[in-house]
Design an enzyme around this catalytic site. Structure first.
Site, PDB file in Angstrom:
ATOM      1  N   PHE B 125       8.171   3.310   1.910  1.00 35.72           N
ATOM      2  CA  PHE B 125       7.034   2.418   2.090  1.00 35.72           C
ATOM      3  C   PHE B 125       7.535   1.093   2.633  1.00 35.72           C
ATOM      4  O   PHE B 125       8.730   0.776   2.520  1.00 35.72           O
ATOM      5  CB  PHE B 125       6.322   2.195   0.749  1.00 35.72           C
ATOM      6  CG  PHE B 125       4.865   2.559   0.761  1.00 35.72           C
ATOM      7  CD1 PHE B 125       4.447   3.816   1.151  1.00 35.72           C
ATOM      8  CD2 PHE B 125       3.896   1.632   0.374  1.00 35.72           C
ATOM      9  CE1 PHE B 125       3.093   4.152   1.146  1.00 35.72           C
ATOM     10  CE2 PHE B 125       2.547   1.963   0.373  1.00 35.72           C
ATOM     11  CZ  PHE B 125       2.143   3.227   0.757  1.00 35.72           C
ATOM     12  N   GLN B 238      -4.087 -10.730   0.683  1.00 36.65           N
ATOM     13  CA  GLN B 238      -3.424  -9.779   1.581  1.00 36.65           C
ATOM     14  C   GLN B 238      -4.413  -9.022   2.460  1.00 36.65           C
ATOM     15  O   GLN B 238      -5.350  -8.399   1.965  1.00 36.65           O
ATOM     16  CB  GLN B 238      -2.635  -8.755   0.767  1.00 36.65           C
ATOM     17  CG  GLN B 238      -1.907  -7.734   1.646  1.00 36.65           C
ATOM     18  CD  GLN B 238      -0.960  -6.884   0.837  1.00 36.65           C
ATOM     19  OE1 GLN B 238      -1.360  -5.951   0.152  1.00 36.65           O
ATOM     20  NE2 GLN B 238       0.314  -7.203   0.889  1.00 36.65           N
ATOM     21  N   HIS B 240      -4.535  -5.925   4.530  1.00 38.45           N
ATOM     22  CA  HIS B 240      -3.799  -4.686   4.800  1.00 38.45           C
ATOM     23  C   HIS B 240      -3.906  -4.422   6.298  1.00 38.45           C
ATOM     24  O   HIS B 240      -4.986  -4.526   6.867  1.00 38.45           O
ATOM     25  CB  HIS B 240      -4.426  -3.544   4.004  1.00 38.45           C
ATOM     26  CG  HIS B 240      -3.576  -2.313   3.931  1.00 38.45           C
ATOM     27  ND1 HIS B 240      -3.351  -1.515   5.027  1.00 38.45           N
ATOM     28  CD2 HIS B 240      -2.898  -1.744   2.900  1.00 38.45           C
ATOM     29  CE1 HIS B 240      -2.574  -0.502   4.661  1.00 38.45           C
ATOM     30  NE2 HIS B 240      -2.285  -0.615   3.385  1.00 38.45           N
ATOM     31  N   LEU B 254      -9.653   1.714   3.625  1.00 38.97           N
ATOM     32  CA  LEU B 254      -8.201   1.769   3.734  1.00 38.97           C
ATOM     33  C   LEU B 254      -7.663   3.032   4.397  1.00 38.97           C
ATOM     34  O   LEU B 254      -8.136   4.133   4.147  1.00 38.97           O
ATOM     35  CB  LEU B 254      -7.615   1.655   2.327  1.00 38.97           C
ATOM     36  CG  LEU B 254      -6.108   1.482   2.242  1.00 38.97           C
ATOM     37  CD1 LEU B 254      -5.705   0.166   2.877  1.00 38.97           C
ATOM     38  CD2 LEU B 254      -5.660   1.526   0.794  1.00 38.97           C
ATOM     39  N   GLU B 257      -0.762   3.158   3.868  1.00 41.02           N
ATOM     40  CA  GLU B 257       0.532   2.870   4.466  1.00 41.02           C
ATOM     41  C   GLU B 257       1.399   4.121   4.484  1.00 41.02           C
ATOM     42  O   GLU B 257       2.356   4.223   5.242  1.00 41.02           O
ATOM     43  CB  GLU B 257       1.196   1.771   3.616  1.00 41.02           C
ATOM     44  CG  GLU B 257       2.429   1.175   4.209  1.00 41.02           C
ATOM     45  CD  GLU B 257       2.817  -0.108   3.479  1.00 41.02           C
ATOM     46  OE1 GLU B 257       1.917  -0.875   3.093  1.00 41.02           O
ATOM     47  OE2 GLU B 257       4.014  -0.335   3.290  1.00 41.02           O
ATOM     48  N   ARG B 313       3.435  -6.003   4.968  1.00 39.88           N
ATOM     49  CA  ARG B 313       2.051  -5.920   5.432  1.00 39.88           C
ATOM     50  C   ARG B 313       1.608  -7.155   6.216  1.00 39.88           C
ATOM     51  O   ARG B 313       0.844  -7.053   7.166  1.00 39.88           O
ATOM     52  CB  ARG B 313       1.125  -5.699   4.241  1.00 39.88           C
ATOM     53  CG  ARG B 313       1.274  -4.310   3.682  1.00 39.88           C
ATOM     54  CD  ARG B 313       0.450  -4.094   2.435  1.00 39.88           C
ATOM     55  NE  ARG B 313       0.543  -2.692   2.029  1.00 39.88           N
ATOM     56  CZ  ARG B 313      -0.021  -2.200   0.940  1.00 39.88           C
ATOM     57  NH1 ARG B 313      -0.713  -2.985   0.136  1.00 39.88           N
ATOM     58  NH2 ARG B 313       0.094  -0.926   0.645  1.00 39.88           N
ATOM     59  N   HIS B 379      -7.539  -6.748   1.423  1.00 38.71           N
ATOM     60  CA  HIS B 379      -7.141  -5.653   0.547  1.00 38.71           C
ATOM     61  C   HIS B 379      -6.809  -6.103  -0.868  1.00 38.71           C
ATOM     62  O   HIS B 379      -7.120  -5.413  -1.834  1.00 38.71           O
ATOM     63  CB  HIS B 379      -5.928  -4.966   1.171  1.00 38.71           C
ATOM     64  CG  HIS B 379      -5.444  -3.752   0.439  1.00 38.71           C
ATOM     65  ND1 HIS B 379      -6.272  -2.690   0.149  1.00 38.71           N
ATOM     66  CD2 HIS B 379      -4.220  -3.428  -0.051  1.00 38.71           C
ATOM     67  CE1 HIS B 379      -5.569  -1.772  -0.497  1.00 38.71           C
ATOM     68  NE2 HIS B 379      -4.339  -2.193  -0.642  1.00 38.71           N
ATOM     69  N   ARG B 414       2.426  -8.988  -1.318  1.00 38.55           N
ATOM     70  CA  ARG B 414       2.772  -7.847  -2.165  1.00 38.55           C
ATOM     71  C   ARG B 414       3.281  -6.682  -1.325  1.00 38.55           C
ATOM     72  O   ARG B 414       2.741  -6.384  -0.277  1.00 38.55           O
ATOM     73  CB  ARG B 414       1.542  -7.373  -2.946  1.00 38.55           C
ATOM     74  CG  ARG B 414       1.774  -6.096  -3.719  1.00 38.55           C
ATOM     75  CD  ARG B 414       0.615  -5.741  -4.609  1.00 38.55           C
ATOM     76  NE  ARG B 414      -0.560  -5.266  -3.911  1.00 38.55           N
ATOM     77  CZ  ARG B 414      -0.704  -4.041  -3.397  1.00 38.55           C
ATOM     78  NH1 ARG B 414       0.281  -3.159  -3.489  1.00 38.55           N
ATOM     79  NH2 ARG B 414      -1.811  -3.688  -2.797  1.00 38.55           N
TER      80      ARG B 414
END
Lengths: 253, 611
Positions: B125, B238, B240, B254, B257, B313, B379, B414
């Site tokens: 990730f 954040q 995304h 969403l 990722e 991100r 997000h 994050r």
């Protein structure tokens, strides 16, 4: 784009009626978008239960043109191009208001299922099992608890046997424990005696309406029914068990 | 209308947990384990909370796939991802405890994907040095919440579903309970408790393009502020990088990722793999700079560096925005995300089944054949209620916070996968913290009737108004303001204008009218949520205006790059005497030397320990 007319059930336990609402449809909209548009513009007090709007939480279950569906995953262009679109609450559960029903019975069934019971882990504190063994169970664990299968099951919907049968959702929940590579509990007696596995006569309606495409009947319910039959009704297996003392428990019926 | 407080339904618990997502359920399980009489309220039905939307996985340095991984490298990755604005102690606790929490989930029945050795499998990730995310296809959040739910229902706590919290009750500066109402009936309930744990999630519904559901109205932030607690880091919201951009009605939903983790690449309308042009200096030494090297990494070459699509991100979101602005976007205003040419159809359906399903149903697109179109979507809130790292207690005695509604772990940005592990690590710690706090209480706090009456009165006011704005339209206006002035890139004058507009909404929010029926009335629920949305929006906008630098998820066009002096401070938010949102700069303590050494060490110095 064109306007469409909805007939939406409005009312509560004391009664109600279908009311008509007409709104513009934009490209790509789903039924839930239209209900929200109606709610925002014409009926602020319209009750809808929804959450993720992506088919992941299983909240917006309802009956659209007579079919049990998730409103968030039903595109407008999937519906017939002509005519009114009828939207009503799930029939099997008590109505709260408009499109919202009381699904608490389902939560009570879940509480009756005894918790997962694993063995001690390996010496390094980890468990080991193969993906092939996870696969069978993971199919059932995809369930988003939309309860559309419960709504459709004729044992519950038409025959109202809620006292006797936990319904397809909880049959596969038990299956997900019974087939769990780590569970050590014996789930078969409960399936037969408590959860009413015998009531299902495999019409597969539950499988047809599952938005997660879980093969509820063939992969979940039938194997569970077979295990019950093997345990309680197979005479050869009974004799063998009596001789060898095998099996987790001797039959009681 | 007179309200007789004695007539209101009153329920007593030692502790009340607000929210039943991953953090709330884990906190409740811990409270029960500590012998507390525990209640949980949730805005939706049990098992439906926003956690179900989490897709990719939960980060924990189990070392199952790459034995070089360990807590120190997870800690280092988290700090670097957070641009060193994280709470050092929280990042340490998280990295150390996440593996135990993941193994615990397996003991409670979770069925994670397996490695060939039969262990919990871990995937790559963004920002994580090694394959670290325990996962179940792309529905890890569902697995987490269902495991906690099915375990939790046997632990003896009470669940009150479809219940909305209105305000906290206090006694002499301590939490004494909370008032709220059942959505089904509109019935008010007074919870009298010794402590309250917030696990209320974020406030994504301040924006129109968001991956968040209706529940995310910043309730925890609003309630905490009104009760006198402080928030922190609210400017770090954040975006995304990959939300759906088409059809419009699903814009923002969403796209995990995990698509990039499984090898997916981002392309512009010229077919260029543009992320190679956006590699920040700090990550250059650890990121592949040619397609050839990135492909070797995907094929499993452990000496190859990670592809740039897996940068953090904030970096990827800004890159997509820049491509679109430069006229190189996809037809629907995003970037192309291609997995079809990278993996077999069979692999895609097996590793990303819910993405396959989501695009098939909602966009009529087969992701095994065609690229997706994606763009940034609001997000996650890195900021939130300011808490003590070990106990999770806020600045208000008796109020605890965990999960997304608390601040600290993630700093300025994050990492994907650090949220689910955050929920279970700090959910548990909040439960322990509350138990410890309650043990030390000399007497049970008791709220006054006047407080209860005032809360109920304010809540019922929209039902009694003859005229007033439509709450749905006011919410729409708020989203318009936030989208225009407090978006992914920000600028001082525009932020100031946004703040003025938000202040101008106060009167409207206070005057909204709802259909006069309290039963499952969406308009009334919306009217009440607006108070929290507005406070959340103001907190974000004012904090964003104060932080005059660009760091992590917070980008100021008028203050490019990180500024050293802002690396040493957090922006703290509270309500002033007049009810206005006040922000102030608070200097950060120096990091513990040991942790500082780890955060700035080279990988070679840290690798190993799981072997």
């Amino acid at each position: 784009m064109a306007e469409r007319t909805f007939e939406i059930w409005r009312g509560d336990r004391s009664g109600g009626e279908f009311k008509e609402y007409t709104e513009e449809v934009d490209e790509g909209m789903v039924v839930l978008d239209m209900l929200h548009r109606i709610q925002a513009r014409q009926a602020n007090d319209l009750s809808i239960r929804w959450n993720c709007k992506a088919g992941k939480c299983g909240s917006c279950s309802m009956e659209i043109n007579g079919m049990p569906r998730l409103a968030c995953m039903t595109r407008m262009n999937q519906l017939p191009a002509e005519g009114k679109i009828k939207v009503q609450p799930m029939k099997t559960f008590p109505l709260i208001k408009d499109l919202v029903t009381d699904v608490s019975w389902n939560y009570r069934q879940n509480e009756r299922i005894r918790p997962f019971k694993p063995p001690a882990p390996d010496s390094d504190g980890k468990y080991r099992f193969q993906q092939a063994d996870a696969d069978r169970v993971q199919e059932f664990r995809k369930c988003i608890e939309c309860f559309l299968c419960q709504n459709t099951c004729h044992v519950l919907r038409d025959h109202r046997k809620q006292e006797h049968f936990v319904g397809p959702r909880f049959m596969i929940r038990v299956a997900s424990l019974e087939m769990h590579p780590l569970d050590t509990d014996d789930r078969i007696p409960d399936l037969k005696n408590e959860f009413g596995s015998g009531w299902c006569n495999i019409t597969r309606c539950c499988t047809e309406v599952c938005p997660e495409s879980i093969n509820i009947t063939d992969n979940g319910i039938i194997p569970m029914k077979e295990r019950v039959v093997d345990r309680y009704y197979d005479p050869v297996a009974r004799i063998l068990r009596a001789i060898t003392g095998g099996g987790k428990k001797l039959p009681t019926a | 209308m007179a309200i007789d407080v004695k007539e209101l339904k009153t329920i007593e618990h030692d502790v009340l947990v607000v929210g039943a997502g991953g953090a709330g359920l884990r906190a409740a399980i811990e409270c029960s384990a500590q012998g507390l009489n525990t209640g949980v309220v949730t805005k939706s039905l049990l098992g439906k909370a926003h956690t179900v939307m989490a897709e990719g996985g939960m980060a924990a340095a189990l070392g199952n796939v790459d034995r070089r991984d360990n807590w120190k490298i997870h800690f280092r990755d988290t700090m670097r991802g957070g641009k060193f604005l994280n709470n050092w102690r929280m990042a340490e606790l998280h990295a150390k405890q996440a593996p135990d929490r993941v193994n615990e989930l397996e003991r409670w029945g979770a069925v994670f994907d397996r490695t060939p050795d039969g262990l919990i499998n871990q995937r790559n990730f963004g920002g994580h040095r090694y394959p670290r995310l325990a996962h179940v296809g792309d529905r890890t959040g569902l697995e987490l919440i269902r495991t906690l739910q099915d375990h939790g229902i046997h632990q003896g706590f009470s669940v009150y579903a479809e219940f909305c919290a209105l305000d906290l009750l206090l006694d002499d500066g301590r939490v004494a309970g909370l008032v709220g109402y059942f959505r089904e009936t509109g019935e008010f309930v007074v919870f009298k408790t010794k402590a309250v744990i917030f696990a209320t999630g974020g406030g994504g519904k301040c924006w129109r393009v968001t991956s968040n559901s209706w529940e995310y109205t910043g309730d925890g932030f609003g309630l905490a502020l009104r009760a006198g607690a402080e928030l922190q880091d609210m400017e770090f919201t954040q975006f995304h990088p990959t939300g759906m951009v088409w059809p419009l009605s699903v814009r923002g939903i969403l796209v995990t990722e995990g698509v990039r983790g499984e090898g997916g690449i981002l392309l512009n309308n010229k077919g260029e793999r543009f992320m190679f042009n956006y590699i920040p200096e700090r990550f250059k030494s650890e990121t592949a700079d040619t397609e050839e090297e990135a492909n070797r990494w995907l094929a499993g070459d452990k000496n190859a560096r990670r592809p740039p699509e897996l940068l953090t991100r904030d970096v990827v979101a800004r890159a997509i925005l820049a491509e679109v602005k430069a006229g190189r976007g996809s037809p629907k205003g995003g970037a192309f995300l291609d997995i079809a040419s990278r993996r077999s159809a069979e692999d895609i359906k097996r590793k990303l089944p819910s993405m396959y399903h989501q695009f098939k149903v909602l966009a009529e697109l087969d992701i095994t054949q065609e690229p997706m179109q994606v763009g940034p979507t609001l997000h996650y809130f890195m900021g939130g209620i300011r808490v003590d790292a070990d106990s999770q207690m806020s600045s208000l005695p008796g109020l605890f916070a965990c999960g997304e509604c608390s601040a600290g772990l993630h700093g300025a940005n994050r990492l994907g996968g650090n949220s689910l592990s955050d929920l279970i690590v700090f959910g548990r710690l909040a439960g322990l913290g509350a138990a410890e706090y309650i043990k030390g209480l000399e007497k049970t706090p008791a709220p006054s009737d006047e407080q209860i009456e005032a809360i109920v009165k304010e809540a019922t006011a929209p039902l009694h108004r003859e005229t007033g704005p439509n709450p749905f339209q006011v919410h729409d206006e708020l989203q318009e303001i936030m989208g225009e002035h407090v978006g992914i890139v920000r600028e001082g004058p525009s932020l100031e204008e946004g703040i003025q507009k938000l202040e101008g909404l106060r009167e409207k929010v206070a005057a909204v009218k709802a259909h006069p029926s309290a039963q499952f009335n969406a308009g009334w629920n919306e009217a009440l949520d607006l108070r929290n949305l507005l406070l959340t929006g103001l907190a974000v906008a004012k904090a964003a205006k104060m932080r005059e630098e660009s760091r992590g998820a917070h980008t100021r066009l008028d203050f490019e790059g990180e500024r050293e002096e802002w690396g040493k401070a957090n922006v703290v938010v509270r309500l002033g005497e007049d009810g206005g949102v006040e922000v102030r700069r608070v200097e950060r303590p120096d990091p513990p030397e040991e942790l500082s050494k780890i955060a700035y060490a080279t990988l070679e110095e840290l690798e190993g320990g799981n072997g």
